[in-house]
Design a protein around this motif. Structure first.
Motif, PDB file in Angstrom:
ATOM      1  N   ARG A  81       1.044  -1.212  -0.111  1.00 19.76           N
ATOM      2  CA  ARG A  81      -0.033   0.371  -0.151  1.00 19.76           C
ATOM      3  C   ARG A  81       1.059   1.388  -0.041  1.00 19.76           C
ATOM      4  O   ARG A  81       0.288   2.209  -0.474  1.00 19.76           O
ATOM      5  N   VAL A  82       2.083   1.299   1.066  1.00 14.08           N
ATOM      6  CA  VAL A  82       2.783   1.994   0.899  1.00 14.08           C
ATOM      7  C   VAL A  82       3.020   2.572  -0.025  1.00 14.08           C
ATOM      8  O   VAL A  82       3.601   4.236  -0.584  1.00 14.08           O
ATOM      9  N   ILE A  83       3.713   1.605  -1.318  1.00 17.52           N
ATOM     10  CA  ILE A  83       4.606   1.481  -2.917  1.00 17.52           C
ATOM     11  C   ILE A  83       3.602   2.453  -3.581  1.00 17.52           C
ATOM     12  O   ILE A  83       4.186   3.399  -4.258  1.00 17.52           O
ATOM     13  N   ASP A  84       2.636   1.970  -3.814  1.00 15.76           N
ATOM     14  CA  ASP A  84       1.378   2.370  -4.343  1.00 15.76           C
ATOM     15  C   ASP A  84       0.939   3.655  -4.150  1.00 15.76           C
ATOM     16  O   ASP A  84       0.843   4.668  -5.142  1.00 15.76           O
ATOM     17  N   GLU A  85       0.907   3.514  -3.222  1.00 14.36           N
ATOM     18  CA  GLU A  85       0.827   5.362  -2.198  1.00 14.36           C
ATOM     19  C   GLU A  85       1.980   6.586  -3.148  1.00 14.36           C
ATOM     20  O   GLU A  85       1.557   7.236  -3.639  1.00 14.36           O
ATOM     21  N   THR A  86       2.657   5.987  -2.653  1.00 11.65           N
ATOM     22  CA  THR A  86       4.019   6.723  -2.967  1.00 11.65           C
ATOM     23  C   THR A  86       4.238   6.770  -4.557  1.00 11.65           C
ATOM     24  O   THR A  86       4.957   7.682  -5.063  1.00 11.65           O
ATOM     25  N   LEU A  87       4.369   5.991  -5.194  1.00 14.68           N
ATOM     26  CA  LEU A  87       4.432   5.450  -6.860  1.00 14.68           C
ATOM     27  C   LEU A  87       2.776   7.282  -7.679  1.00 14.68           C
ATOM     28  O   LEU A  87       2.943   7.250  -8.460  1.00 14.68           O
ATOM     29  N   ALA A  99      14.453   0.598  -7.211  1.00 20.35           N
ATOM     30  CA  ALA A  99      14.397   1.065  -5.470  1.00 20.35           C
ATOM     31  C   ALA A  99      14.869   0.662  -4.524  1.00 20.35           C
ATOM     32  O   ALA A  99      15.989  -0.331  -4.744  1.00 20.35           O
ATOM     33  N   GLY A 100      15.605   1.270  -3.663  1.00 20.36           N
ATOM     34  CA  GLY A 100      16.123   0.730  -2.334  1.00 20.36           C
ATOM     35  C   GLY A 100      15.321   0.149  -0.861  1.00 20.36           C
ATOM     36  O   GLY A 100      14.660   0.406  -0.661  1.00 20.36           O
ATOM     37  N   VAL A 101      15.528  -0.974  -0.397  1.00 19.30           N
ATOM     38  CA  VAL A 101      15.032  -0.802   0.357  1.00 19.30           C
ATOM     39  C   VAL A 101      16.041  -1.359   1.939  1.00 19.30           C
ATOM     40  O   VAL A 101      16.765  -2.685   1.177  1.00 19.30           O
ATOM     41  N   ALA A 128      12.494  -8.263  -0.999  1.00 16.43           N
ATOM     42  CA  ALA A 128      12.767  -7.172  -2.540  1.00 16.43           C
ATOM     43  C   ALA A 128      12.283  -7.668  -3.571  1.00 16.43           C
ATOM     44  O   ALA A 128      11.791  -6.841  -4.053  1.00 16.43           O
ATOM     45  N   GLY A 129      12.036  -8.598  -3.439  1.00 21.13           N
ATOM     46  CA  GLY A 129      11.094  -9.716  -4.452  1.00 21.13           C
ATOM     47  C   GLY A 129       9.605  -8.804  -4.627  1.00 21.13           C
ATOM     48  O   GLY A 129       9.107  -8.324  -5.731  1.00 21.13           O
ATOM     49  N   LEU A 130       8.773  -8.699  -2.993  1.00 15.61           N
ATOM     50  CA  LEU A 130       8.265  -7.694  -3.375  1.00 15.61           C
ATOM     51  C   LEU A 130       7.479  -6.460  -3.962  1.00 15.61           C
ATOM     52  O   LEU A 130       6.747  -6.090  -4.289  1.00 15.61           O
ATOM     53  N   VAL A 131       8.690  -5.650  -3.198  1.00 14.55           N
ATOM     54  CA  VAL A 131       9.360  -4.251  -3.958  1.00 14.55           C
ATOM     55  C   VAL A 131       9.137  -4.307  -4.807  1.00 14.55           C
ATOM     56  O   VAL A 131       8.471  -2.730  -6.401  1.00 14.55           O
ATOM     57  N   ALA A 132      10.366  -5.420  -5.908  1.00 13.49           N
ATOM     58  CA  ALA A 132      10.382  -4.887  -7.180  1.00 13.49           C
ATOM     59  C   ALA A 132       8.988  -4.835  -8.034  1.00 13.49           C
ATOM     60  O   ALA A 132       8.510  -4.416  -8.823  1.00 13.49           O
ATOM     61  N   SER A 133       8.037  -6.807  -7.785  1.00 11.70           N
ATOM     62  CA  SER A 133       6.683  -6.590  -8.557  1.00 11.70           C
ATOM     63  C   SER A 133       5.812  -5.392  -7.608  1.00 11.70           C
ATOM     64  O   SER A 133       5.329  -4.998  -9.348  1.00 11.70           O
ATOM     65  N   ARG A 134       5.541  -4.551  -6.750  1.00 11.04           N
ATOM     66  CA  ARG A 134       4.688  -3.942  -6.961  1.00 11.04           C
ATOM     67  C   ARG A 134       5.445  -2.622  -7.471  1.00 11.04           C
ATOM     68  O   ARG A 134       4.453  -1.822  -8.559  1.00 11.04           O
ATOM     69  N   ARG A 139      14.475  -5.111 -10.128  1.00  5.64           N
ATOM     70  CA  ARG A 139      15.049  -5.965  -8.625  1.00  5.64           C
ATOM     71  C   ARG A 139      14.555  -4.802  -8.149  1.00  5.64           C
ATOM     72  O   ARG A 139      14.864  -3.623  -8.278  1.00  5.64           O
ATOM     73  N   ALA A 140      14.766  -5.053  -6.901  1.00  3.84           N
ATOM     74  CA  ALA A 140      15.023  -4.010  -5.647  1.00  3.84           C
ATOM     75  C   ALA A 140      16.400  -3.951  -4.777  1.00  3.84           C
ATOM     76  O   ALA A 140      17.099  -5.447  -4.868  1.00  3.84           O
ATOM     77  N   VAL A 141      17.393  -3.513  -4.491  1.00  2.00           N
ATOM     78  CA  VAL A 141      18.234  -3.240  -3.908  1.00  2.00           C
ATOM     79  C   VAL A 141      18.287  -3.394  -2.284  1.00  2.00           C
ATOM     80  O   VAL A 141      17.724  -2.781  -1.886  1.00  2.00           O
ATOM     81  N   LEU A 142      18.616  -4.888  -1.410  1.00  2.00           N
ATOM     82  CA  LEU A 142      17.884  -4.560  -0.386  1.00  2.00           C
ATOM     83  C   LEU A 142      19.057  -4.787   0.671  1.00  2.00           C
ATOM     84  O   LEU A 142      20.415  -5.221   0.229  1.00  2.00           O
ATOM     85  N   ARG A 143      18.543  -4.341   1.893  1.00  8.75           N
ATOM     86  CA  ARG A 143      20.648  -4.381   2.153  1.00  8.75           C
ATOM     87  C   ARG A 143      19.693  -3.118   4.281  1.00  8.75           C
ATOM     88  O   ARG A 143      18.481  -3.323   4.220  1.00  8.75           O
ATOM     89  N   LEU A 144      20.382  -3.616   5.298  1.00  7.69           N
ATOM     90  CA  LEU A 144      19.983  -3.754   6.506  1.00  7.69           C
ATOM     91  C   LEU A 144      19.888  -2.705   7.097  1.00  7.69           C
ATOM     92  O   LEU A 144      20.667  -1.220   6.559  1.00  7.69           O
ATOM     93  N   ASP A 145      18.804  -2.100   7.897  1.00 10.74           N
ATOM     94  CA  ASP A 145      18.481  -0.711   7.798  1.00 10.74           C
ATOM     95  C   ASP A 145      19.159   0.403   8.325  1.00 10.74           C
ATOM     96  O   ASP A 145      20.299   1.187   8.593  1.00 10.74           O
TER      97      ASP A 145
END
Length: 340
Positions: A81-87, A99-101, A128-134, A139-145
């Protein structure tokens, strides 16, 4: 305001003004290509669009609750939802370059999965797959917060110019990220810098196995230090109430704040012994529990330092406040040159 016992306060994504980092980019409109930044934590997920000068696109920041009691589907739905709203706020003609996560850990940078300690429903979840797909990306780049927070502070915040430094967040949990000789450190699995899981208390001689109660996070984080204060007789139940009591001079509240800061200082001193840090920038909701929190951490580092050289490390407050996780997540795209 400091974090509550379960979450750091955050601005309403639809009404709060976007802030320009004090030492970072100018306040003009977004420049060129944009990155989608996503930050997933134990109490909330946020997303925003960020330009190549570390500026959040006005109106693009959105958030939704997560929470330890949420199901896997509920957390995934919040992220979507937050990805959809942001885009929906992507300016016409501005390309989305990636996309960076950033996520609470542990994570697997190789597989794009996360298993946050504070989100029991997610174990090996393909974030990462969820973010990239949405987002409609390959792809999306995932790292520790914690690494994302460090990246942000090194890019445009309090750690600019440092070659060996650490970024820390003290909130619902305690996280961190490491910069060593000018490069971000990911480690074997992507979890380097996980300072919240340092064991800082001595266990009984006859104890065996894992005991999370001995970790920095379980001593110093907002929920745990409020719980400790309550065991001492404190009547409140949130970080905000602890902060208010501390300002009023309540001895238990002040003791709790000092206990948290002392533990963080011990953790930093241990990290310094390994990598000889120049500076540490501390952010997160609970780090704002008192005006002198960072000063108390600095004093603790100087007091417990096992080497005389450690006393030279600077402990400073984050220059980016609650934008650091999003700026750092965007930095995974815009400053990919720093990535391990």
């Amino acid at each position: 305001m400091p974090a509550s016992a379960s979450a750091a306060p955050s601005p309403d994504s639809r009404s709060a003004p976007d802030r320009t980092p004090a030492s970072g980019p100018s306040s003009s409109g977004p420049t060129g290509a944009l990155a989608l930044a996503v930050d997933v934590g134990g109490t909330k997920v946020e997303a925003a669009l960020v330009d190549s000068e570390a500026r959040l696109v006005p109106g693009s920041r959105h958030r939704a609750p997560t929470g330890a009691s949420s199901s896997s589907d509920e957390i995934a739905d919040a992220v979507g939802r937050v990805i959809d709203e942001t885009l929906t706020t992507l300016p016409p003609g501005s390309p989305l370059v990636g996309a960076g996560v950033g996520s609470a850990g542990p994570i697997s940078a190789e597989h794009g999965t996360v298993s946050p300690l504070n989100l029991a429903a997610w174990r090996g979840f393909p974030l990462a797959g969820l973010v990239a797909s949405r987002a409609g990306l390959d792809r999306a780049v995932l790292r520790l917060d914690g690494l994302c927070i460090l990246l942000a502070e090194h890019w445009v915040g309090a750690l600019q110019g440092c070659r060996t430094a650490m970024g820390m967040v003290v909130s619902t949990g305690v996280g961190g990220g490491l910069l060593v000789e000018g490069r971000l450190v990911g480690g074997r699995t992507g979890n380097a810098g996980h300072i919240g899981q340092l064991q800082i208390l001595t266990r009984p001689d006859d104890s065996t196995g894992l005991d999370l109660d001995l970790t920095l996070e379980n001593v110093a984080s907002g929920p745990h230090i409020v719980a400790w204060a309550r065991r001492q007789g404190f009547a409140g139940s949130t970080g905000e109430e602890l902060a208010a009591a501390g300002r009023a001079g309540d001895p238990i509240a002040r003791a709790a704040i000092r206990r948290s800061a002392r533990a963080v200082g011990e953790g930093i001193a241990s990290a310094c012994a390994l990598v000889d840090l120049e500076a540490v920038a501390i952010g997160g909701g609970f780090s704002k529990v008192s005006d002198d929190y960072v000063d108390l951490v600095q004093a603790a580092v100087d007091d417990v330092a096992p080497l005389s050289t450690i006393r030279g490390v600077r402990v400073v407050r984050s220059a980016l406040s609650d934008e650091a996780p999003l700026i750092g997540a965007a930095g995974l795209i815009h400053r990919a040159d720093l990535l391990p």
